[in-house]
Motif scaffolding. Structure first.
Motif, PDB file in Angstrom:
ATOM      1  N   ARG A  31     -15.917  -0.001   0.633  1.00 42.87           N
ATOM      2  CA  ARG A  31     -16.703  -1.466   1.708  1.00 42.87           C
ATOM      3  C   ARG A  31     -16.196  -0.740   3.413  1.00 42.87           C
ATOM      4  N   GLN A  32     -15.911   0.766   3.697  1.00 41.36           N
ATOM      5  CA  GLN A  32     -16.772   1.478   4.873  1.00 41.36           C
ATOM      6  C   GLN A  32     -17.550   2.642   4.907  1.00 41.36           C
ATOM      7  N   ALA A  33     -18.171   2.138   3.838  1.00 37.40           N
ATOM      8  CA  ALA A  33     -19.767   2.820   3.661  1.00 37.40           C
ATOM      9  C   ALA A  33     -19.830   4.198   4.429  1.00 37.40           C
ATOM     10  N   THR A  34     -18.488   4.945   2.886  1.00 33.17           N
ATOM     11  CA  THR A  34     -18.302   6.383   2.724  1.00 33.17           C
ATOM     12  C   THR A  34     -18.804   6.823   1.451  1.00 33.17           C
ATOM     13  N   GLY A  35     -19.441   5.668   0.350  1.00 36.53           N
ATOM     14  CA  GLY A  35     -19.700   6.110  -0.298  1.00 36.53           C
ATOM     15  C   GLY A  35     -19.114   5.609  -1.556  1.00 36.53           C
ATOM     16  N   SER A  36     -17.807   5.985  -2.284  1.00 31.90           N
ATOM     17  CA  SER A  36     -17.248   5.527  -3.709  1.00 31.90           C
ATOM     18  C   SER A  36     -16.047   6.042  -3.008  1.00 31.90           C
ATOM     19  N   ASP A  37     -14.604   5.092  -3.649  1.00 32.67           N
ATOM     20  CA  ASP A  37     -13.634   5.936  -3.650  1.00 32.67           C
ATOM     21  C   ASP A  37     -12.841   5.824  -4.801  1.00 32.67           C
ATOM     22  N   GLU A  38     -11.457   7.521  -4.252  1.00 27.00           N
ATOM     23  CA  GLU A  38     -10.634   7.164  -6.026  1.00 27.00           C
ATOM     24  C   GLU A  38      -9.575   6.354  -5.846  1.00 27.00           C
ATOM     25  N   ILE A  39      -8.929   6.022  -7.153  1.00 32.35           N
ATOM     26  CA  ILE A  39      -7.988   4.763  -6.911  1.00 32.35           C
ATOM     27  C   ILE A  39      -7.201   5.485  -7.660  1.00 32.35           C
ATOM     28  N   THR A  40      -5.683   5.626  -7.225  1.00 33.54           N
ATOM     29  CA  THR A  40      -5.101   6.653  -7.928  1.00 33.54           C
ATOM     30  C   THR A  40      -4.466   5.682  -9.693  1.00 33.54           C
ATOM     31  N   MET A  41      -4.238   6.207 -10.522  1.00 35.48           N
ATOM     32  CA  MET A  41      -3.726   6.079 -11.806  1.00 35.48           C
ATOM     33  C   MET A  41      -2.215   5.389 -12.078  1.00 35.48           C
ATOM     34  N   THR A  42      -1.984   3.747 -12.079  1.00 34.17           N
ATOM     35  CA  THR A  42      -1.006   3.089 -12.309  1.00 34.17           C
ATOM     36  C   THR A  42      -0.676   3.078 -14.048  1.00 34.17           C
ATOM     37  N   THR A  43       0.411   2.885 -13.882  1.00 32.66           N
ATOM     38  CA  THR A  43       1.021   2.137 -15.501  1.00 32.66           C
ATOM     39  C   THR A  43       1.419   0.063 -14.982  1.00 32.66           C
ATOM     40  N   PRO A  44       1.340   0.156 -16.190  1.00 28.98           N
ATOM     41  CA  PRO A  44       0.969   0.071 -17.581  1.00 28.98           C
ATOM     42  C   PRO A  44      -0.829  -0.362 -17.273  1.00 28.98           C
ATOM     43  N   VAL A  45      -1.109  -0.299 -18.151  1.00 27.31           N
ATOM     44  CA  VAL A  45      -2.638  -0.252 -19.030  1.00 27.31           C
ATOM     45  C   VAL A  45      -2.107  -1.955 -20.093  1.00 27.31           C
ATOM     46  N   ILE A  46      -3.064  -3.562 -19.177  1.00 26.60           N
ATOM     47  CA  ILE A  46      -2.466  -3.837 -19.531  1.00 26.60           C
ATOM     48  C   ILE A  46      -3.117  -5.398 -20.321  1.00 26.60           C
ATOM     49  N   GLN A  47      -3.120  -5.993 -21.436  1.00 25.65           N
ATOM     50  CA  GLN A  47      -3.956  -6.057 -22.538  1.00 25.65           C
ATOM     51  C   GLN A  47      -4.008  -8.024 -22.634  1.00 25.65           C
ATOM     52  N   SER A  48      -4.654  -8.644 -22.242  1.00 27.96           N
ATOM     53  CA  SER A  48      -3.913 -10.116 -23.369  1.00 27.96           C
ATOM     54  C   SER A  48      -5.816 -10.321 -24.141  1.00 27.96           C
ATOM     55  N   ARG A  49      -4.804 -11.753 -24.941  1.00 28.90           N
ATOM     56  CA  ARG A  49      -6.599 -12.269 -24.932  1.00 28.90           C
ATOM     57  C   ARG A  49      -6.677 -13.548 -24.129  1.00 28.90           C
ATOM     58  N   SER A  50      -7.783 -13.624 -24.625  1.00 33.73           N
ATOM     59  CA  SER A  50      -9.034 -13.735 -23.186  1.00 33.73           C
ATOM     60  C   SER A  50      -8.745 -15.062 -22.903  1.00 33.73           C
ATOM     61  N   GLN A  51      -8.153 -15.077 -21.494  1.00 36.45           N
ATOM     62  CA  GLN A  51      -8.182 -16.680 -20.587  1.00 36.45           C
ATOM     63  C   GLN A  51      -9.565 -17.369 -21.269  1.00 36.45           C
ATOM     64  N   SER A  52     -10.536 -17.369 -21.228  1.00 39.03           N
ATOM     65  CA  SER A  52     -11.690 -17.788 -20.248  1.00 39.03           C
ATOM     66  C   SER A  52     -12.185 -18.679 -21.331  1.00 39.03           C
ATOM     67  N   ILE A  53     -11.005 -17.971 -23.020  1.00 41.65           N
ATOM     68  CA  ILE A  53     -11.279 -19.158 -24.490  1.00 41.65           C
ATOM     69  C   ILE A  53     -10.505 -19.240 -24.943  1.00 41.65           C
ATOM     70  N   ALA A  54      -9.098 -19.975 -23.887  1.00 40.26           N
ATOM     71  CA  ALA A  54      -7.734 -20.520 -24.349  1.00 40.26           C
ATOM     72  C   ALA A  54      -7.987 -21.799 -24.940  1.00 40.26           C
ATOM     73  N   MET A  55      -7.162 -21.674 -26.637  1.00 41.94           N
ATOM     74  CA  MET A  55      -7.068 -22.535 -27.078  1.00 41.94           C
ATOM     75  C   MET A  55      -6.041 -23.357 -26.319  1.00 41.94           C
ATOM     76  N   THR A  56      -4.669 -22.784 -26.071  1.00 41.96           N
ATOM     77  CA  THR A  56      -3.895 -23.394 -25.773  1.00 41.96           C
ATOM     78  C   THR A  56      -3.581 -23.744 -23.669  1.00 41.96           C
ATOM     79  N   THR A  57      -2.712 -24.467 -23.123  1.00 42.01           N
ATOM     80  CA  THR A  57      -2.499 -24.224 -21.224  1.00 42.01           C
ATOM     81  C   THR A  57      -1.353 -23.690 -20.562  1.00 42.01           C
ATOM     82  N   PRO A  58      -0.954 -22.664 -21.051  1.00 38.98           N
ATOM     83  CA  PRO A  58       0.455 -22.063 -20.325  1.00 38.98           C
ATOM     84  C   PRO A  58      -0.041 -21.062 -19.550  1.00 38.98           C
ATOM     85  N   VAL A  59       0.385 -21.428 -18.093  1.00 44.16           N
ATOM     86  CA  VAL A  59       0.149 -20.686 -17.164  1.00 44.16           C
ATOM     87  C   VAL A  59      -0.676 -19.442 -16.948  1.00 44.16           C
TER      88      VAL A  59
END
Length: 212
Positions: free
Chosen positions: A80-108
């Motif tokens: 966003r600073q018109a400098t090409g690209s930025d590198e972002i520090t890797m963090t943990t954890p990597v999060i994986q969940s069932r897709s919200q867009s095809i939800a069958m129930t209604t939790p938050v």
């Protein structure tokens, strides 16, 4: 000691060092409220997630989601600073969940969607904001803000095995129900180590949002 034994020992030590280096990566800011064996109750600060939706078996989907997200943080983006690209520090954890867009129930938050559809996310380092994070070059990736939350987590080792994920989810849910916690989210899979770390040494968690 034979050459084979030396090579085997060296490979184990290398794997342990890689695991230690990976675990040294930043985790999202949080406070541990309670610890009971492998279970912790944590208060997380607000965070920004870079997310992508993928499909397939759990392990394959996790790897498929990891690749575009890794490309994004390592330069597959437009600054966003018109400098090409930025590198972002890797963090943990990597999060994986069932897709919200095809939800069958209604939790938050996370939901039990149809089997085979997943949302994989990287947590952005806290020094970045929605206004300063670079724009993903891959249009499948979205940047989303998550509010402060209280999460219950249960830790276990191993790979991204769906039956193991379900087993640990049930164990964590049983604990929360027995202790009288109000569950407001669905189980989320969190992994802290890259695929090259031997399976027995990998840190995994199931996390569930609960009411404060």
């Amino acid at each position: 000691m034979s050459n084979f034994s030396r090579l085997f020992l060296a490979s184990i030590l290398t794997a342990l060092l890689l695991a230690a280096e990976t675990r040294a990566a930043d985790e999202p800011p949080h406070t541990v409220v309670l610890r009971d064996g492998p279970i912790e109750i944590r208060d997380y600060a607000p965070m920004i997630l870079a997310e992508v939706e993928v499909s397939g078996p759990m392990a394959r989907a996790g790897n498929a989601g990891f690749r575009p997200l890794a490309d994004y943080i390592f330069g597959g983006n437009t600054s966003r600073q018109a400098t090409g690209s930025d590198e972002i520090t890797m963090t943990t954890p990597v999060i994986q969940s069932r897709s919200q867009s095809i939800a069958m129930t209604t939790p938050v938050t996370q939901t039990r969607g149809q089997v085979g559809h997943w949302r994989v996310a990287f947590v952005m380092p806290p020094e970045w904001t929605m206004e300063t994070l670079p724009v993903p070059n891959d249009q499948r990736i979205t940047l989303n803000e998550a509010p402060a939350r209280r999460m219950a987590a249960i830790r276990f080792s191993g790979g991204p095995n769906r039956s193991r994920f379900e087993e640990m989810s049930d164990e964590l849910i049983a604990f929360l129900q027995n202790e009288g916690y109000d569950i407001v989210g669905e189980p989320v899979y969190a992994r802290y180590d890259p695929p090259w770390v031997p399976t027995p040494f990998r840190r995994n968690e199931v996390m569930i949002e609960i009411a404060r």
